[in-house]
Design a protein around this motif. Structure first.
Motif, mmCIF file in Angstrom:
data_model
loop_
_atom_site.group_PDB
_atom_site.id
_atom_site.type_symbol
_atom_site.label_atom_id
_atom_site.label_comp_id
_atom_site.label_asym_id
_atom_site.label_seq_id
_atom_site.Cartn_x
_atom_site.Cartn_y
_atom_site.Cartn_z
ATOM 1 N N ALA A 1 29.617 32.876 58.704
ATOM 2 C CA ALA A 1 28.609 33.844 58.279
ATOM 3 C C ALA A 1 29.233 35.052 57.583
ATOM 4 O O ALA A 1 30.365 35.444 57.850
ATOM 5 N N GLY A 2 28.451 35.619 56.686
ATOM 6 C CA GLY A 2 28.819 36.846 55.994
ATOM 7 C C GLY A 2 27.552 37.601 55.648
ATOM 8 O O GLY A 2 26.441 37.181 55.995
ATOM 9 N N LYS A 3 27.696 38.709 54.938
ATOM 10 C CA LYS A 3 26.524 39.532 54.626
ATOM 11 C C LYS A 3 25.504 38.776 53.781
ATOM 12 O O LYS A 3 24.298 38.874 54.005
ATOM 13 N N VAL A 4 25.980 38.030 52.808
ATOM 14 C CA VAL A 4 25.065 37.304 51.928
ATOM 15 C C VAL A 4 24.337 36.202 52.695
ATOM 16 O O VAL A 4 23.111 36.060 52.603
ATOM 17 N N SER A 5 25.089 35.413 53.469
ATOM 18 C CA SER A 5 24.470 34.304 54.206
ATOM 19 C C SER A 5 23.506 34.818 55.271
ATOM 20 O O SER A 5 22.457 34.208 55.513
ATOM 21 N N LEU A 6 23.823 35.955 55.902
ATOM 22 C CA LEU A 6 22.909 36.528 56.891
ATOM 23 C C LEU A 6 21.617 37.014 56.228
ATOM 24 O O LEU A 6 20.534 36.873 56.786
ATOM 25 N N VAL B 1 21.895 34.544 65.811
ATOM 26 C CA VAL B 1 23.119 34.477 64.999
ATOM 27 C C VAL B 1 23.628 35.886 64.692
ATOM 28 O O VAL B 1 24.840 36.139 64.715
ATOM 29 N N LEU B 2 22.708 36.804 64.407
ATOM 30 C CA LEU B 2 23.119 38.184 64.143
ATOM 31 C C LEU B 2 23.832 38.779 65.347
ATOM 32 O O LEU B 2 24.859 39.450 65.197
ATOM 33 N N VAL C 1 31.348 39.301 67.271
ATOM 34 C CA VAL C 1 32.643 38.861 66.753
ATOM 35 C C VAL C 1 33.277 39.948 65.884
ATOM 36 O O VAL C 1 34.495 40.134 65.883
ATOM 37 N N HIS C 2 32.442 40.702 65.172
ATOM 38 C CA HIS C 2 32.922 41.767 64.290
ATOM 39 C C HIS C 2 32.589 43.131 64.898
ATOM 40 O O HIS C 2 32.070 44.021 64.218
#
Length: 394
Positions: free
Chosen positions: A167-172, A225-226, A232-233
């Motif tokens: 996951a990343g900002k775009v995929s989220l 997921v968020l 994790v981050h």
């Protein structure tokens, strides 16, 4: 939910890794969410008053709509916080622990309510086939479906790890857009809902579609997921909260006002009843999803940087510590408090409803504290009701 074996806070740390620092925000959010769920169910009692105050209904039934989704957010956060997503998951051990902390209490509380309601409402106990259906859909009592969805989230844990890993900002962002689209279809699609309600009662498909909110995890995938991604981050998340506190606060109030405006529009412009309005302006509506997102970030920020009186922390700690039991037991007290109110001849006016809410909250918390203490002497009580097991002696 309880702080040790909770389905909210329990992660899967590797034996060679140290646990990360405890985050009080997770516990405090649990308590706030539990209070919100009780508000929703007290609001359902108040709605029986044909002249109910629309603003109090908004407080009980609309403002509190973040409660269930935020449970999934902190569930994922607690799971991923101490999890190394780049190491193989011991799925068997993971599920064994989850079944002990969630499945066993779920079955115990389901059987409790089925026995209680069977006697109280003179319905008897369901036959084995009906019982399996009740347990599968989580319909033994109206708050238990949350545990069913949580179990499904656990069963699919390898999938969530794979998604969070990539996951990343775009995929989220894309996932959030997809979540809005799916939830809108599930809640508001006229052709789909017409099809579901048009199915004959004997159709085997009908209950699977009628009770889709009780077990389709896809309704809450984004928020789960968020939660995992932010856990994790965590360092980047903490920096974001610290640097954007004002913007987070503005976003929260803006989304709350949007959801409330939607509720009032449905009543004053569209002509909906209060019940129809709250069943439309809910957490799965577009406005509700934005409110859920903002609430997760807002409460985490507030409880992380604690810009409020310090004396509230012990209160928030107790609310969070006993939230699991209070969440599970509060319908029991609502049943008898409502019966006592009815026998006394009192209508649930606005002042009585406010008192009713705090009585239910107080009784639920008192029962949770007493049961927890008794469970220290009779361990099976805590094991079966909240999935808390005695610490193993080293």
């Amino acid at each position: 939910m309880p702080e040790q074996a909770s389905p909210i806070t329990a992660g899967e740390p590797q034996a060679t890794r140290r646990r990360k620092p405890r985050l009080p925000a997770i516990e405090y959010i649990r308590g706030i969410a539990m209070m919100g769920v009780i508000a929703i169910h007290v609001g359902s009692q108040y709605l029986m008053n044909q002249t109910a105050n629309l603003h109090l209904i908004a407080l009980l039934e609309v403002v509190s709509r973040f409660s269930v989704p935020i449970f999934f957010f902190i569930s994922a956060f607690g799971l991923f916080y101490n999890l190394d997503i780049h190491e193989p998951l011991n799925y068997k051990a993971f599920m064994k622990k989850r079944f002990r902390t969630v499945l066993i209490p779920y079955i115990v509380w389901s059987l409790f309510y089925l026995l209680h309601d069977g006697i109280f409402y003179r319905m008897g106990f369901p036959d084995p086939l009906h019982l399996l259906s009740i347990l599968f859909f989580g319909t033994a009592k109206y708050q238990l479906y949350f545990l069913v969805i949580l179990i499904w989230f656990y069963l699919l844990m390898p999938l969530w790890i794979a998604i969070v890993r990539c996951a990343g900002k775009v995929s989220l962002t894309l996932l959030f857009i997809a979540q809005i689209a799916f939830d809108y279809w599930s809640s508001f699609s006229v052709p789909f809902n017409t099809f579901v309600y048009g199915l004959p009662d004997h159709s085997w498909l009908k209950p699977f579609l009628m009770y889709r909110l009780n077990y389709w995890v896809v309704h809450y995938v984004f928020i789960f997921v968020l939660g995992g991604y932010l856990a994790v981050h965590i360092k980047e998340f903490q920096t974001f909260m610290r640097e954007h506190r004002r913007a987070i606060t503005v976003f929260f109030w803006a989304t709350l006002l949007w959801l409330l405006a939607y509720y009032y529009q449905l009543i004053y412009e569209t002509g909906y009843t209060a019940l129809e309005a709250i069943n439309t302006a809910h957490q799965l509506s577009p406005a509700g999803l934005f409110y859920t997102l903002s609430s997760c970030i807002f409460f985490f920020t507030i409880f992380t940087y604690q810009k409020y009186p310090g004396w509230l922390n012990p209160v928030l700690h107790q609310l969070g510590r006993h939230s699991y039991f209070a969440y599970l037991v509060h319908p029991f007290f609502i049943t008898y408090a409502a019966m006592a109110l009815q026998k006394s001849g009192h209508l649930m006016t606005a002042p009585i409803t406010i008192v009713f809410y705090f009585v239910i909250l107080g009784l639920s918390m008192l029962a949770a504290v007493l049961c927890r203490r008794l469970g220290e002497h009779i361990p099976i009580l805590n094991e079966w009701t909240i999935g808390v097991y005695p610490r193993r002696k080293k």
